[in-house]
Structure formats: C-alpha cells, structure tokens
Write a protein that holds these residues in place. Structure first.
Motif, PDB file in Angstrom:
ATOM      1  N   LEU A  24       0.820  -1.219   0.000  1.00 56.29           N
ATOM      2  CA  LEU A  24       0.000   0.000   0.000  1.00 56.29           C
ATOM      3  C   LEU A  24       0.852   1.267   0.000  1.00 56.29           C
ATOM      4  CD1 LEU A  24      -2.970  -1.018   2.320  1.00 56.29           C
ATOM      5  CD2 LEU A  24      -2.902  -0.901  -0.173  1.00 56.29           C
ATOM      6  N   ARG A  25       2.046   1.222   0.583  1.00 52.25           N
ATOM      7  CA  ARG A  25       2.949   2.384   0.518  1.00 52.25           C
ATOM      8  C   ARG A  25       3.308   2.679  -0.931  1.00 52.25           C
ATOM      9  NH1 ARG A  25       6.693  -0.324   3.132  1.00 52.25           N
ATOM     10  NH2 ARG A  25       8.285   0.579   1.801  1.00 52.25           N
ATOM     11  N   LYS A  26       3.616   1.627  -1.692  1.00 52.79           N
ATOM     12  CA  LYS A  26       3.962   1.814  -3.100  1.00 52.79           C
ATOM     13  C   LYS A  26       2.752   2.279  -3.902  1.00 52.79           C
ATOM     14  CE  LYS A  26       6.595  -1.279  -5.086  1.00 52.79           C
ATOM     15  NZ  LYS A  26       7.203  -2.566  -5.492  1.00 52.79           N
ATOM     16  N   ILE A  27       1.568   1.775  -3.565  1.00 51.58           N
ATOM     17  CA  ILE A  27       0.328   2.221  -4.225  1.00 51.58           C
ATOM     18  C   ILE A  27       0.159   3.721  -3.987  1.00 51.58           C
ATOM     19  CG2 ILE A  27      -2.215   2.154  -4.125  1.00 51.58           C
ATOM     20  CD1 ILE A  27      -1.368  -0.302  -5.483  1.00 51.58           C
ATOM     21  N   ASN A  28       0.274   4.144  -2.750  1.00 53.46           N
ATOM     22  CA  ASN A  28       0.070   5.557  -2.420  1.00 53.46           C
ATOM     23  C   ASN A  28       1.110   6.449  -3.088  1.00 53.46           C
ATOM     24  OD1 ASN A  28      -2.260   5.200  -0.877  1.00 53.46           O
ATOM     25  ND2 ASN A  28      -1.076   4.681   0.937  1.00 53.46           N
ATOM     26  N   LYS A  29       2.359   6.032  -3.124  1.00 47.46           N
ATOM     27  CA  LYS A  29       3.403   6.814  -3.792  1.00 47.46           C
ATOM     28  C   LYS A  29       3.091   6.939  -5.285  1.00 47.46           C
ATOM     29  CE  LYS A  29       8.359   7.003  -4.674  1.00 47.46           C
ATOM     30  NZ  LYS A  29       9.656   6.338  -4.509  1.00 47.46           N
ATOM     31  N   ALA A  30       2.683   5.836  -5.913  1.00 47.88           N
ATOM     32  CA  ALA A  30       2.353   5.847  -7.345  1.00 47.88           C
ATOM     33  C   ALA A  30       1.146   6.732  -7.620  1.00 47.88           C
ATOM     34  CB  ALA A  30       2.101   4.426  -7.841  1.00 47.88           C
ATOM     35  N   TYR A  46      -5.676  14.435  -6.408  1.00 49.27           N
ATOM     36  CA  TYR A  46      -6.769  15.401  -6.529  1.00 49.27           C
ATOM     37  C   TYR A  46      -8.106  14.673  -6.703  1.00 49.27           C
ATOM     38  CZ  TYR A  46      -9.762  19.103  -8.301  1.00 49.27           C
ATOM     39  OH  TYR A  46     -10.805  19.979  -8.475  1.00 49.27           O
ATOM     40  N   ASP A  47      -8.114  13.647  -7.544  1.00 53.22           N
ATOM     41  CA  ASP A  47      -9.358  12.902  -7.780  1.00 53.22           C
ATOM     42  C   ASP A  47      -9.820  12.177  -6.520  1.00 53.22           C
ATOM     43  OD1 ASP A  47      -9.753  12.906 -10.961  1.00 53.22           O
ATOM     44  OD2 ASP A  47      -7.626  12.838 -10.461  1.00 53.22           O
ATOM     45  N   PHE A  48      -8.867  11.711  -5.733  1.00 49.53           N
ATOM     46  CA  PHE A  48      -9.216  11.025  -4.488  1.00 49.53           C
ATOM     47  C   PHE A  48      -9.803  12.014  -3.488  1.00 49.53           C
ATOM     48  CE2 PHE A  48      -6.692   6.829  -4.469  1.00 49.53           C
ATOM     49  CZ  PHE A  48      -7.000   6.619  -5.789  1.00 49.53           C
ATOM     50  N   GLU A  49      -9.263  13.214  -3.472  1.00 48.91           N
ATOM     51  CA  GLU A  49      -9.721  14.220  -2.509  1.00 48.91           C
ATOM     52  C   GLU A  49     -11.014  14.897  -2.943  1.00 48.91           C
ATOM     53  OE1 GLU A  49      -6.300  16.733  -2.370  1.00 48.91           O
ATOM     54  OE2 GLU A  49      -5.208  15.395  -1.000  1.00 48.91           O
ATOM     55  N   ASN A  50     -11.268  14.989  -4.260  1.00 48.62           N
ATOM     56  CA  ASN A  50     -12.387  15.801  -4.745  1.00 48.62           C
ATOM     57  C   ASN A  50     -13.464  15.046  -5.520  1.00 48.62           C
ATOM     58  OD1 ASN A  50     -11.431  18.517  -3.909  1.00 48.62           O
ATOM     59  ND2 ASN A  50      -9.689  17.906  -5.153  1.00 48.62           N
ATOM     60  N   SER A  51     -13.193  13.823  -5.934  1.00 44.96           N
ATOM     61  CA  SER A  51     -14.174  13.105  -6.759  1.00 44.96           C
ATOM     62  C   SER A  51     -14.732  11.864  -6.085  1.00 44.96           C
ATOM     63  CB  SER A  51     -13.537  12.694  -8.093  1.00 44.96           C
ATOM     64  OG  SER A  51     -13.089  13.819  -8.789  1.00 44.96           O
ATOM     65  N   GLY A  52     -14.364  11.649  -4.845  1.00 48.96           N
ATOM     66  CA  GLY A  52     -14.879  10.487  -4.140  1.00 48.96           C
ATOM     67  C   GLY A  52     -14.213   9.181  -4.529  1.00 48.96           C
ATOM     68  N   LEU A  53     -13.154   9.237  -5.328  1.00 50.98           N
ATOM     69  CA  LEU A  53     -12.429   8.018  -5.671  1.00 50.98           C
ATOM     70  C   LEU A  53     -11.542   7.585  -4.514  1.00 50.98           C
ATOM     71  CD1 LEU A  53     -11.174   8.575  -9.347  1.00 50.98           C
ATOM     72  CD2 LEU A  53     -13.043   7.113  -8.580  1.00 50.98           C
ATOM     73  N   SER A  54     -11.314   6.289  -4.438  1.00 54.36           N
ATOM     74  CA  SER A  54     -10.357   5.745  -3.481  1.00 54.36           C
ATOM     75  C   SER A  54      -9.677   4.552  -4.155  1.00 54.36           C
ATOM     76  CB  SER A  54     -11.066   5.287  -2.203  1.00 54.36           C
ATOM     77  OG  SER A  54     -11.747   4.057  -2.429  1.00 54.36           O
ATOM     78  N   ILE A  55      -8.695   3.998  -3.502  1.00 55.36           N
ATOM     79  CA  ILE A  55      -8.019   2.845  -4.115  1.00 55.36           C
ATOM     80  C   ILE A  55      -8.960   1.650  -4.227  1.00 55.36           C
ATOM     81  CG2 ILE A  55      -5.686   3.554  -3.466  1.00 55.36           C
ATOM     82  CD1 ILE A  55      -5.760   1.466  -1.226  1.00 55.36           C
ATOM     83  N   ALA A  99       0.448   5.154 -12.881  1.00 50.90           N
ATOM     84  CA  ALA A  99       0.662   4.661 -11.510  1.00 50.90           C
ATOM     85  C   ALA A  99       1.079   3.189 -11.525  1.00 50.90           C
ATOM     86  CB  ALA A  99      -0.606   4.863 -10.674  1.00 50.90           C
ATOM     87  N   ARG A 100       0.490   2.408 -12.403  1.00 49.06           N
ATOM     88  CA  ARG A 100       0.841   0.987 -12.507  1.00 49.06           C
ATOM     89  C   ARG A 100       2.324   0.820 -12.824  1.00 49.06           C
ATOM     90  NH1 ARG A 100      -2.294  -1.417 -17.025  1.00 49.06           N
ATOM     91  NH2 ARG A 100      -3.959  -1.460 -15.503  1.00 49.06           N
ATOM     92  N   SER A 101       2.783   1.579 -13.769  1.00 46.86           N
ATOM     93  CA  SER A 101       4.186   1.479 -14.134  1.00 46.86           C
ATOM     94  C   SER A 101       5.083   1.942 -12.991  1.00 46.86           C
ATOM     95  CB  SER A 101       4.452   2.294 -15.398  1.00 46.86           C
ATOM     96  OG  SER A 101       5.752   2.052 -15.842  1.00 46.86           O
ATOM     97  N   LEU A 102       4.714   3.021 -12.323  1.00 45.55           N
ATOM     98  CA  LEU A 102       5.510   3.541 -11.219  1.00 45.55           C
ATOM     99  C   LEU A 102       5.503   2.598 -10.013  1.00 45.55           C
ATOM    100  CD1 LEU A 102       4.469   7.297 -11.452  1.00 45.55           C
ATOM    101  CD2 LEU A 102       6.661   6.273 -12.137  1.00 45.55           C
ATOM    102  N   TYR A 103       4.400   1.884  -9.807  1.00 48.84           N
ATOM    103  CA  TYR A 103       4.302   0.929  -8.693  1.00 48.84           C
ATOM    104  C   TYR A 103       5.427  -0.096  -8.766  1.00 48.84           C
ATOM    105  CZ  TYR A 103       2.542  -2.815  -5.706  1.00 48.84           C
ATOM    106  OH  TYR A 103       2.436  -3.781  -4.736  1.00 48.84           O
TER     107      TYR A 103
END
Length: 169
Positions: free
Chosen positions: A66-72, A80-89, A111-115
């Motif tokens: 989950l640390r790598k998910i959050n960094k990616a 921004y989408d997580f904070e303003n659009s109701g998206l989450s992992i 994000a997938r590639s960065l993960y």
C-alpha cells in the motif's frame, strides 16, 4: 519516424537490423532480460476491478504494498481525484474503465508502471488524454525520478519537450 520502432526494440519485441542500443554502456541485446522497464502505452488497459488492483496488476492482494500504491497515486496525479471526486483505491473502474474518465484511466496506467519501480520508464503518448495542468503536474513529478531513472517520453506535443534533457526528432 521510428518512435514506435525504438520503443519496440527497447521492450524486446523486435531486434534491430543494425547498430546497437546501449544502456549503461551495455548492449540491450545482451541485457534486455535484466532491464526493469515500465511501459505506459497510449491506449490504457484496465481490468474490471479496483484502482488498487489495476495499479498493482498481477500482484496477489496479500502481497500488494500500500505504501507503493500511495506513492504511485501521488506521482501520477490521482491525489486530486481522491480528494475531490470520491475516488479511493477501492473504487471500481468498471469494464474497460467505463466508470472513470479517460484521463483518470491514463493516470492509473502511469501509476501501474511507477508501482513496479522501473529503471527505465517509457511513456508513449501517455499524457495525451490529460488537461494541461494535470499533464504539467505529472511531468514535474517525474522530474524528481529522473535522477534515478531513465525516462523516455514519446510525444507529438512540443510543449512537453521542455521537461526533456535530450530531444530526438
């Protein structure tokens, strides 16, 4: 003028007819299986699952970091989408990403590639569905990574060339 061909050679999909491509002074023909390459294509592939499982595609749930998910997520500009659009992992993207925008799908692909923390990151028109401010945010985030990674940016958008150390046209 050969952009796709160079990407295909780097990915090991085809072999070049002549010459050589060197990574850290060594031919990729010899070391291609040892290269950790992240590839973000123009056309995004998503499965009908959560954002988390799309970012960590192929990793069993109990092994997802989950640390790598959050960094990616941060580096790919999805915060921004997580904070303003109701998206989450845990949000589902729908079949072929139908529950999210094209820009969100593209950022999930980034994000997938960065993960997977690649040594070489290839972005093939990977920001073409993004608005200019989001594209700028992501490219500025990637500037942080260029100290430890090689980033190949394939684009038709001349405005992003200012982020590049070398331009091949």
């Amino acid at each position: 003028t050969g952009k796709s061909t160079i990407v295909d050679i780097l990915l090991g999909l085809i072999k070049q007819d002549s010459g050589q491509i060197l990574v850290d002074g060594k031919s990729i023909n010899i070391n291609s299986s040892k290269l950790n390459i992240g590839y973000v294509p123009q056309n995004t592939f998503l499965i009908n699952d959560t954002i988390k499982n799309n970012v960590a595609l192929g990793i069993p749930d109990k092994e997802i970091d989950l640390r790598k998910i959050n960094k990616a997520i941060i580096l790919s500009g999805l915060t921004y989408d997580f904070e303003n659009s109701g998206l989450s992992i845990e949000s589902f993207v729908g079949e072929k990403g139908l529950k999210i925008s094209g820009g969100q799908a593209q950022r999930i692909s980034i994000a997938r590639s960065l993960y997977h923390d690649p040594d070489i990151l290839i972005l093939d028109e990977a920001t073409n569905s993004l608005d200019k401010s989001t594209e700028k945010l992501i490219l500025e985030n990637l500037l942080i990574l260029k100290k430890s990674k090689t980033i190949l940016l394939v684009t038709h958008n001349d405005s992003v060339l200012k982020y590049c150390d070398k331009v091949i046209s």
